[in-house]
Design a protein around this motif. Structure first.
Motif, PDB file in Angstrom:
ATOM      1  N   ILE A 146       0.855  -1.098  -0.030  1.00  0.00           N
ATOM      2  CA  ILE A 146       0.077  -0.035  -0.072  1.00  0.00           C
ATOM      3  C   ILE A 146       0.922   1.109  -0.107  1.00  0.00           C
ATOM      4  O   ILE A 146       0.540   2.275  -0.709  1.00  0.00           O
ATOM      5  N   MET A 147       1.968   1.278   0.817  1.00  0.00           N
ATOM      6  CA  MET A 147       2.829   2.403   0.660  1.00  0.00           C
ATOM      7  C   MET A 147       3.569   2.743  -0.652  1.00  0.00           C
ATOM      8  O   MET A 147       3.678   3.746  -1.126  1.00  0.00           O
ATOM      9  N   VAL A 148       3.837   1.656  -1.397  1.00  0.00           N
ATOM     10  CA  VAL A 148       4.387   1.804  -2.575  1.00  0.00           C
ATOM     11  C   VAL A 148       3.457   2.362  -3.529  1.00  0.00           C
ATOM     12  O   VAL A 148       3.710   3.197  -4.150  1.00  0.00           O
ATOM     13  N   GLN A 149       2.026   1.962  -3.539  1.00  0.00           N
ATOM     14  CA  GLN A 149       1.146   2.340  -4.325  1.00  0.00           C
ATOM     15  C   GLN A 149       0.713   3.844  -3.718  1.00  0.00           C
ATOM     16  O   GLN A 149       0.461   4.625  -4.864  1.00  0.00           O
ATOM     17  N   ILE A 150       1.089   4.234  -2.671  1.00  0.00           N
ATOM     18  CA  ILE A 150       0.797   5.669  -2.367  1.00  0.00           C
ATOM     19  C   ILE A 150       1.959   6.506  -2.853  1.00  0.00           C
ATOM     20  O   ILE A 150       1.675   7.560  -3.586  1.00  0.00           O
ATOM     21  N   THR A 151       3.104   6.083  -2.852  1.00  0.00           N
ATOM     22  CA  THR A 151       4.244   6.894  -3.709  1.00  0.00           C
ATOM     23  C   THR A 151       3.979   6.881  -5.156  1.00  0.00           C
ATOM     24  O   THR A 151       4.346   7.935  -5.604  1.00  0.00           O
ATOM     25  N   LEU A 152       3.239   6.032  -5.697  1.00  0.00           N
ATOM     26  CA  LEU A 152       3.004   5.957  -7.028  1.00  0.00           C
ATOM     27  C   LEU A 152       1.793   6.817  -7.480  1.00  0.00           C
ATOM     28  O   LEU A 152       1.687   7.289  -8.589  1.00  0.00           O
ATOM     29  N   ASN A 153       0.959   6.922  -6.577  1.00  0.00           N
ATOM     30  CA  ASN A 153      -0.425   7.670  -6.740  1.00  0.00           C
ATOM     31  C   ASN A 153      -0.159   9.247  -6.317  1.00  0.00           C
ATOM     32  O   ASN A 153      -0.955  10.050  -6.634  1.00  0.00           O
ATOM     33  N   PHE A 154       0.671   9.331  -5.445  1.00  0.00           N
ATOM     34  CA  PHE A 154       1.042  10.933  -4.996  1.00  0.00           C
ATOM     35  C   PHE A 154       1.168  12.028  -5.897  1.00  0.00           C
ATOM     36  O   PHE A 154       0.483  12.884  -6.009  1.00  0.00           O
ATOM     37  N   PRO A 155       2.069  11.492  -7.018  1.00  0.00           N
ATOM     38  CA  PRO A 155       2.334  12.625  -7.983  1.00  0.00           C
ATOM     39  C   PRO A 155       1.015  13.032  -8.985  1.00  0.00           C
ATOM     40  O   PRO A 155       0.957  14.315  -9.196  1.00  0.00           O
ATOM     41  N   GLU A 156       0.192  11.848  -9.210  1.00  0.00           N
ATOM     42  CA  GLU A 156      -0.758  12.113  -9.823  1.00  0.00           C
ATOM     43  C   GLU A 156      -1.856  13.033  -9.136  1.00  0.00           C
ATOM     44  O   GLU A 156      -2.475  13.994  -9.654  1.00  0.00           O
TER      45      GLU A 156
END
Length: 301
Positions: free
Chosen positions: A217-227
């Protein structure tokens, strides 16, 4: 020359596997610079009042459209002033805080809603699972920016509505990941054994299942944060996000577009900050994904 056996080496080579993976997945210099930039942005957001040389709304028409200090402008205005005589550097620093706060709040909402719905879908299955996955497919199919523009234009702009709308962006990705991880965990022996002991399902998910999925989930957060940052920037740029006298990176871009030919320093710094921040978060998130991917751990002895 005496050869030291691997068994007697001070640090077993197998313990350095993560360092080798780090070197192979992303150049350490790139990751290091990305982390340094993110720390700088975080410090600027937390201590904007201390770091900003002027108030972000302080005006002085006598000093309007002054170039940056390194181009012959006033020494007190390092990045120059805008059309109302406001310090560009101070506005960029405060804009970092606004954009980061909105993005963090939106990410927390998105991750919480998506993860909760994914767990619910995997737990109940049946029509509940079908309904949630139908909503996930619907969310993935619609152009979210157009929907957000329509909602803000119809209901009017306010900070709470803006944060809630941004929080509804990207939750479908978390729901898919959470559902898949819960289904995978439920099929393992330890989860079945815990349930046979009569433990409440909520305790099973919060104490055993959720901690095991936090890294993904943390990895997904870092990938979604820029968007999410780009979404807030786009809404503010179009005039439906943060409103004056407030400031955000997107709003600064929108203000600077009318001065690109005569006073480029009004909008360019905000654009550079957006570019570097989203790039740094994407690089770090991609690196974390490669580090935590179990398929890559077996490639290096």
């Amino acid at each position: 020359m005496t050869t030291i056996p691997l068994s007697s080496a001070p640090i077993p080579l197998r313990r350095l596997g993560w360092l080798t993976r780090l070197w192979k997945t992303r150049p350490p210099v790139v990751i290091g610079l990305s982390i340094i930039w993110l720390v700088v942005v975080l410090i600027a957001a937390l201590f904007a009042e201390v770091l900003a040389p002027h108030g972000y709304a302080d005006q002085s028409l006598l000093k309007r459209l002054q170039p940056p200090a390194f181009l012959g402008g006033l020494p007190d205005y390092l990045l120059g002033t805008d059309g109302l005589g406001r310090d560009v550097l101070s506005r960029v620093i405060y804009a970092m805080r606004t954009s980061i706060v909105i993005a963090v709040m939106g990410t927390v909402i998105s991750a919480s809603v998506g993860t909760a719905l994914g767990i619910i879908a995997a737990h109940f299955r049946g029509w509940v699972d079908d309904l949630i996955m139908m909503l996930v497919d619907f969310q993935a199919a619609i152009p979210f920016l157009i929907v957000a523009l329509a909602v803000l234009a119809f209901f009017g702009n306010n900070f709470v509505l803006l944060v809630v709308l941004i929080g509804l962006f990207g939750w479908d990705g978390y729901a898919r990941i959470a559902r898949g991880l819960v289904l995978s965990t439920n099929g393992q022996g330890y989860a079945f054994a815990i349930r046979t002991l009569g433990v409440h399902p909520a305790r099973v998910y919060f104490r055993h299942v959720l901690p095991n999925m936090l890294s993904i989930i943390m990895v997904q957060i870092t990938l979604n944060f820029p968007e999410i940052i780009l979404l807030e920037t786009s809404l503010s740029f179009l005039g439906l996000g943060v409103q004056p006298p407030g400031t955000s990176l997107g709003l600064l871009l929108g203000e600077g577009r009318n001065y690109l030919a005569t006073a480029w320093w009004i909008g360019i710094p905000a654009g550079v900050v957006i570019f570097l921040t989203t790039l740094a978060i994407s690089l770090v998130g991609d690196w974390l994904r490669d580090m935590l991917d179990p398929n890559l751990k077996g490639e290096i002895a």
